[in-house]
Design a protein around this motif. Structure first.
Motif, PDB file in Angstrom:
ATOM      1  N   LYS A 158       0.848  -1.184   0.000  1.00  0.00           N
ATOM      2  CA  LYS A 158       0.000   0.000   0.000  1.00  0.00           C
ATOM      3  C   LYS A 158       0.884   1.234   0.000  1.00  0.00           C
ATOM      4  CE  LYS A 158      -4.212  -1.409   2.266  1.00  0.00           C
ATOM      5  NZ  LYS A 158      -5.104  -1.094   3.373  1.00  0.00           N
ATOM      6  N   TRP A 159       0.363   2.290  -0.459  1.00  0.00           N
ATOM      7  CA  TRP A 159       1.008   3.610  -0.414  1.00  0.00           C
ATOM      8  C   TRP A 159       2.214   3.758  -1.332  1.00  0.00           C
ATOM      9  CZ3 TRP A 159      -2.837   5.854   1.670  1.00  0.00           C
ATOM     10  CH2 TRP A 159      -3.525   5.273   2.724  1.00  0.00           C
ATOM     11  N   VAL A 160       2.417   2.837  -2.264  1.00  0.00           N
ATOM     12  CA  VAL A 160       3.548   2.952  -3.196  1.00  0.00           C
ATOM     13  C   VAL A 160       3.423   4.243  -3.995  1.00  0.00           C
ATOM     14  CG1 VAL A 160       4.621   1.972  -5.265  1.00  0.00           C
ATOM     15  CG2 VAL A 160       3.991   0.486  -3.365  1.00  0.00           C
ATOM     16  N   LEU A 161       2.239   4.496  -4.507  1.00  0.00           N
ATOM     17  CA  LEU A 161       2.029   5.682  -5.332  1.00  0.00           C
ATOM     18  C   LEU A 161       2.422   6.947  -4.564  1.00  0.00           C
ATOM     19  CD1 LEU A 161      -0.202   6.364  -8.062  1.00  0.00           C
ATOM     20  CD2 LEU A 161      -0.708   7.846  -6.157  1.00  0.00           C
ATOM     21  N   GLU A 162       1.982   7.064  -3.333  1.00  0.00           N
ATOM     22  CA  GLU A 162       2.294   8.246  -2.528  1.00  0.00           C
ATOM     23  C   GLU A 162       3.788   8.350  -2.250  1.00  0.00           C
ATOM     24  OE1 GLU A 162      -0.174   6.155  -1.991  1.00  0.00           O
ATOM     25  OE2 GLU A 162      -1.983   7.369  -1.964  1.00  0.00           O
ATOM     26  N   GLN A 163       4.436   7.224  -1.975  1.00  0.00           N
ATOM     27  CA  GLN A 163       5.883   7.214  -1.723  1.00  0.00           C
ATOM     28  C   GLN A 163       6.637   7.730  -2.942  1.00  0.00           C
ATOM     29  OE1 GLN A 163       7.571   6.462   1.073  1.00  0.00           O
ATOM     30  NE2 GLN A 163       9.637   6.446   0.242  1.00  0.00           N
ATOM     31  N   VAL A 164       6.229   7.280  -4.114  1.00  0.00           N
ATOM     32  CA  VAL A 164       6.900   7.698  -5.342  1.00  0.00           C
ATOM     33  C   VAL A 164       6.642   9.176  -5.617  1.00  0.00           C
ATOM     34  CG1 VAL A 164       6.980   7.380  -7.855  1.00  0.00           C
ATOM     35  CG2 VAL A 164       6.937   5.392  -6.339  1.00  0.00           C
ATOM     36  N   VAL A 165       5.377   9.593  -5.548  1.00  0.00           N
ATOM     37  CA  VAL A 165       5.010  10.982  -5.867  1.00  0.00           C
ATOM     38  C   VAL A 165       5.618  11.971  -4.873  1.00  0.00           C
ATOM     39  CG1 VAL A 165       3.061  12.599  -5.981  1.00  0.00           C
ATOM     40  CG2 VAL A 165       2.901  10.371  -7.104  1.00  0.00           C
ATOM     41  N   ASP A 166       5.550  11.644  -3.586  1.00  0.00           N
ATOM     42  CA  ASP A 166       5.962  12.600  -2.554  1.00  0.00           C
ATOM     43  C   ASP A 166       7.445  12.566  -2.214  1.00  0.00           C
ATOM     44  OD1 ASP A 166       3.305  13.354  -2.361  1.00  0.00           O
ATOM     45  OD2 ASP A 166       2.897  12.082  -0.623  1.00  0.00           O
ATOM     46  N   ILE A 167       8.095  11.415  -2.371  1.00  0.00           N
ATOM     47  CA  ILE A 167       9.468  11.290  -1.883  1.00  0.00           C
ATOM     48  C   ILE A 167      10.453  10.886  -2.970  1.00  0.00           C
ATOM     49  CG2 ILE A 167      10.975  10.049  -0.260  1.00  0.00           C
ATOM     50  CD1 ILE A 167       8.471   9.929   1.601  1.00  0.00           C
ATOM     51  N   GLU A 168      10.235   9.731  -3.587  1.00  0.00           N
ATOM     52  CA  GLU A 168      11.241   9.195  -4.517  1.00  0.00           C
ATOM     53  C   GLU A 168      11.425  10.057  -5.766  1.00  0.00           C
ATOM     54  OE1 GLU A 168      13.037   6.950  -3.190  1.00  0.00           O
ATOM     55  OE2 GLU A 168      11.619   6.466  -1.605  1.00  0.00           O
ATOM     56  N   ALA A 169      10.331  10.395  -6.443  1.00  0.00           N
ATOM     57  CA  ALA A 169      10.447  11.148  -7.692  1.00  0.00           C
ATOM     58  C   ALA A 169      11.042  12.544  -7.486  1.00  0.00           C
ATOM     59  CB  ALA A 169       9.100  11.218  -8.405  1.00  0.00           C
ATOM     60  N   PRO A 170      10.573  13.335  -6.502  1.00  0.00           N
ATOM     61  CA  PRO A 170      11.185  14.664  -6.326  1.00  0.00           C
ATOM     62  C   PRO A 170      12.688  14.591  -6.043  1.00  0.00           C
ATOM     63  CG  PRO A 170       9.102  14.562  -5.163  1.00  0.00           C
ATOM     64  CD  PRO A 170       9.408  13.167  -5.627  1.00  0.00           C
ATOM     65  N   GLU A 171      13.100  13.612  -5.261  1.00  0.00           N
ATOM     66  CA  GLU A 171      14.530  13.469  -4.966  1.00  0.00           C
ATOM     67  C   GLU A 171      15.294  13.062  -6.230  1.00  0.00           C
ATOM     68  OE1 GLU A 171      17.887  13.853  -2.713  1.00  0.00           O
ATOM     69  OE2 GLU A 171      15.859  14.429  -2.161  1.00  0.00           O
ATOM     70  N   ALA A 172      14.738  12.150  -7.005  1.00  0.00           N
ATOM     71  CA  ALA A 172      15.371  11.717  -8.250  1.00  0.00           C
ATOM     72  C   ALA A 172      15.480  12.880  -9.232  1.00  0.00           C
ATOM     73  CB  ALA A 172      14.589  10.555  -8.866  1.00  0.00           C
ATOM     74  N   VAL A 173      14.453  13.722  -9.300  1.00  0.00           N
ATOM     75  CA  VAL A 173      14.474  14.889 -10.188  1.00  0.00           C
ATOM     76  C   VAL A 173      15.604  15.839  -9.786  1.00  0.00           C
ATOM     77  CG1 VAL A 173      13.208  16.974 -10.885  1.00  0.00           C
ATOM     78  CG2 VAL A 173      12.058  14.750 -10.889  1.00  0.00           C
ATOM     79  N   LYS A 174      15.738  16.089  -8.487  1.00  0.00           N
ATOM     80  CA  LYS A 174      16.834  16.965  -8.017  1.00  0.00           C
ATOM     81  C   LYS A 174      18.188  16.427  -8.466  1.00  0.00           C
ATOM     82  CE  LYS A 174      15.278  17.816  -3.639  1.00  0.00           C
ATOM     83  NZ  LYS A 174      15.476  17.887  -2.213  1.00  0.00           N
ATOM     84  N   LEU A 175      18.374  15.132  -8.303  1.00  0.00           N
ATOM     85  CA  LEU A 175      19.656  14.526  -8.645  1.00  0.00           C
ATOM     86  C   LEU A 175      19.925  14.549 -10.145  1.00  0.00           C
ATOM     87  CD1 LEU A 175      19.585  11.544  -6.131  1.00  0.00           C
ATOM     88  CD2 LEU A 175      21.162  13.491  -6.089  1.00  0.00           C
ATOM     89  N   ILE A 176      18.914  14.250 -10.964  1.00  0.00           N
ATOM     90  CA  ILE A 176      19.157  14.236 -12.412  1.00  0.00           C
ATOM     91  C   ILE A 176      19.381  15.659 -12.925  1.00  0.00           C
ATOM     92  CG2 ILE A 176      16.747  14.265 -13.221  1.00  0.00           C
ATOM     93  CD1 ILE A 176      19.705  12.310 -14.733  1.00  0.00           C
TER      94      ILE A 176
END
Length: 189
Positions: A158-176
């Motif tokens: 559960k909550w995979v979508l929220e984890q990706v949208v709120d945490i993983e993707a924004p951090e990945a965007v900063k790094l790329i």
């Protein structure tokens, strides 16, 4: 939000001029590392990834997303011919890196074709979504979250979508953004 503990490689060892393909190769290795770290972080946060193939599917989704973001960053900053060369080289290098790593982790196989097919499908889908300049909109982040959630479907997370949208993707965007900005010398703001 936590910062990923990943050291980007943005410097070249050898002196001299670098082609756009040389630069794409370095961006590709950073994309692989960012995608792999995103999957690792999700596991550390309690999102069970059920086996090597599932991990590979999650990493592939992040790679496709990061290629799209890299393309958005360079759009309008490179000539159209350079941009096409960059994105094509980025795709080839990420396919090679992914295929090599999957052969090591999952076992021998022909991974490049499935990887390229998935990435091409995702890039077509992302091109239909809205971006806020060089930044992904909520719909782009949600699409990534849905694809990662689909890849993890067998684990009942559960909550995979929220984890990706709120945490993983924004951090990945900063790094790329940091990697592309430093490697290609383009503006990231």
């Amino acid at each position: 939000m936590r910062a990923m503990s990943i050291r980007l490689k943005t410097k070249f060892r050898k002196k001299g001029p670098k082609t756009i393909e040389d630069r794409a190769s370095v961006v590709a290795s950073n994309i692989w590392r960012i995608a792999q770290e995103s999957a690792r972080h999700m596991e550390k946060e309690g999102y069970a990834l059920g086996g090597d193939r599932q991990v590979a599917a999650v990493i592939t989704e992040f790679i496709a997303f990061l290629i799209q973001i890299a393309d958005r960053i360079v759009y309008g900053q490179l000539s159209e011919e350079e941009r096409v060369r960059f994105v094509n080289a980025l795709g080839k290098h990420t396919a090679r890196i992914t295929s090599t790593n999957l052969a090591e982790f999952v076992g021998e196989g022909r991974y490049a074709r499935d990887f390229v097919d998935t990435v091409n499908a995702r890039l077509a889908d992302y091109s239909e979504l809205e971006f806020n300049g060089r930044d992904p909109s909520y719909s782009v982040l949600r699409y990534l979250g849905e694809k990662v959630s689909d890849a993890m479907q067998a684990t009942d997370s559960k909550w995979v979508l929220e984890q990706v949208v709120d945490i993983e993707a924004p951090e990945a965007v900063k790094l790329i953004k940091k990697a592309v900005g430093e490697i290609l010398g383009v503006k990231i703001a």
